[in-house]
Write a protein that holds these residues in place. Structure first.
Motif, PDB file in Angstrom:
ATOM      1  N   VAL A  93      43.839  28.095  18.129  1.00  0.00           N
ATOM      2  CA  VAL A  93      45.179  28.118  18.716  1.00  0.00           C
ATOM      3  C   VAL A  93      45.450  29.483  19.347  1.00  0.00           C
ATOM      4  O   VAL A  93      45.996  29.574  20.445  1.00  0.00           O
ATOM      5  N   THR A  94      45.054  30.544  18.682  1.00  0.00           N
ATOM      6  CA  THR A  94      45.274  31.895  19.195  1.00  0.00           C
ATOM      7  C   THR A  94      44.590  32.071  20.548  1.00  0.00           C
ATOM      8  O   THR A  94      45.207  32.530  21.513  1.00  0.00           O
ATOM      9  N   LEU A  95      43.315  31.694  20.646  1.00  0.00           N
ATOM     10  CA  LEU A  95      42.581  31.809  21.905  1.00  0.00           C
ATOM     11  C   LEU A  95      43.214  30.930  22.982  1.00  0.00           C
ATOM     12  O   LEU A  95      43.362  31.346  24.133  1.00  0.00           O
ATOM     13  N   HIS A  96      43.606  29.736  22.615  1.00  0.00           N
ATOM     14  CA  HIS A  96      44.232  28.818  23.561  1.00  0.00           C
ATOM     15  C   HIS A  96      45.520  29.421  24.133  1.00  0.00           C
ATOM     16  O   HIS A  96      45.740  29.403  25.349  1.00  0.00           O
ATOM     17  N   LEU A  97      46.356  29.973  23.274  1.00  0.00           N
ATOM     18  CA  LEU A  97      47.614  30.580  23.722  1.00  0.00           C
ATOM     19  C   LEU A  97      47.360  31.827  24.571  1.00  0.00           C
ATOM     20  O   LEU A  97      48.083  32.076  25.552  1.00  0.00           O
ATOM     21  N   ALA A 101      48.574  32.244  28.453  1.00  0.00           N
ATOM     22  CA  ALA A 101      49.342  33.417  28.876  1.00  0.00           C
ATOM     23  C   ALA A 101      48.656  34.089  30.059  1.00  0.00           C
ATOM     24  O   ALA A 101      49.324  34.514  31.015  1.00  0.00           O
ATOM     25  N   HIS A 102      47.334  34.170  30.019  1.00  0.00           N
ATOM     26  CA  HIS A 102      46.577  34.775  31.113  1.00  0.00           C
ATOM     27  C   HIS A 102      46.753  33.969  32.401  1.00  0.00           C
ATOM     28  O   HIS A 102      47.012  34.530  33.475  1.00  0.00           O
ATOM     29  N   ARG A 103      46.622  32.639  32.312  1.00  0.00           N
ATOM     30  CA  ARG A 103      46.798  31.793  33.498  1.00  0.00           C
ATOM     31  C   ARG A 103      48.214  31.917  34.045  1.00  0.00           C
ATOM     32  O   ARG A 103      48.417  31.999  35.250  1.00  0.00           O
ATOM     33  N   LEU A 107      49.336  33.144  37.799  1.00  0.00           N
ATOM     34  CA  LEU A 107      50.198  32.323  38.661  1.00  0.00           C
ATOM     35  C   LEU A 107      51.459  33.052  39.053  1.00  0.00           C
ATOM     36  O   LEU A 107      51.917  32.995  40.191  1.00  0.00           O
ATOM     37  N   THR A 108      52.032  33.777  38.110  1.00  0.00           N
ATOM     38  CA  THR A 108      53.260  34.526  38.364  1.00  0.00           C
ATOM     39  C   THR A 108      53.011  35.637  39.379  1.00  0.00           C
ATOM     40  O   THR A 108      53.840  35.898  40.237  1.00  0.00           O
ATOM     41  N   GLN A 109      51.869  36.296  39.298  1.00  0.00           N
ATOM     42  CA  GLN A 109      51.544  37.383  40.214  1.00  0.00           C
ATOM     43  C   GLN A 109      51.264  36.889  41.617  1.00  0.00           C
ATOM     44  O   GLN A 109      51.427  37.635  42.576  1.00  0.00           O
TER      45      GLN A 109
END
Length: 111
Positions: A93-97, A101-103, A107-109
């Protein structure tokens, strides 16, 4: 006419294909009078969805249509209509989250 979300599955082949297997799943919107026509239409169009190109090593990259993974009738496209949904059970779950967050950051940038 009705709208369908069709999951088209392709194998990506670079050069002679001597690389780790890669598959591309695409959700395509298809307008058709019924399920079987939508399925036939997606299969017929599959070869034209992805144009081959040469990668940075000069190898031709092409998509080989494998088949349709799913087809779902959807409401007529409008703001907020669900097109795709999946339930995941990640091993970490930690890696998935962290990956989400990275994706999201990428996208935001871009905007």
């Amino acid at each position: 006419m009705r709208w369908f979300a069709v999951n088209c599955i392709f194998k990506i082949i670079s050069g002679e294909g001597a690389h780790s297997p890669q598959f591309n799943e695409q959700i395509r919107l298809v307008v058709a009078p019924d399920f079987s026509t939508a399925l036939a239409k997606a299969k017929k169009r599959s070869n034209g969805y992805n144009k081959p190109f040469n990668n940075c090593e000069g190898q031709k990259v092409r998509w080989e249509f494998i088949g349709v993974g799913a087809i779902v009738e959807i409401a007529e496209p409008a703001d907020g209509v669900e097109v795709n949904s999946q339930i995941l059970e990640p091993a970490s779950v930690t890696l998935h989250l962290e990956q989400l967050a990275h994706r999201n950051k990428i996208l935001t940038q871009q905007n």
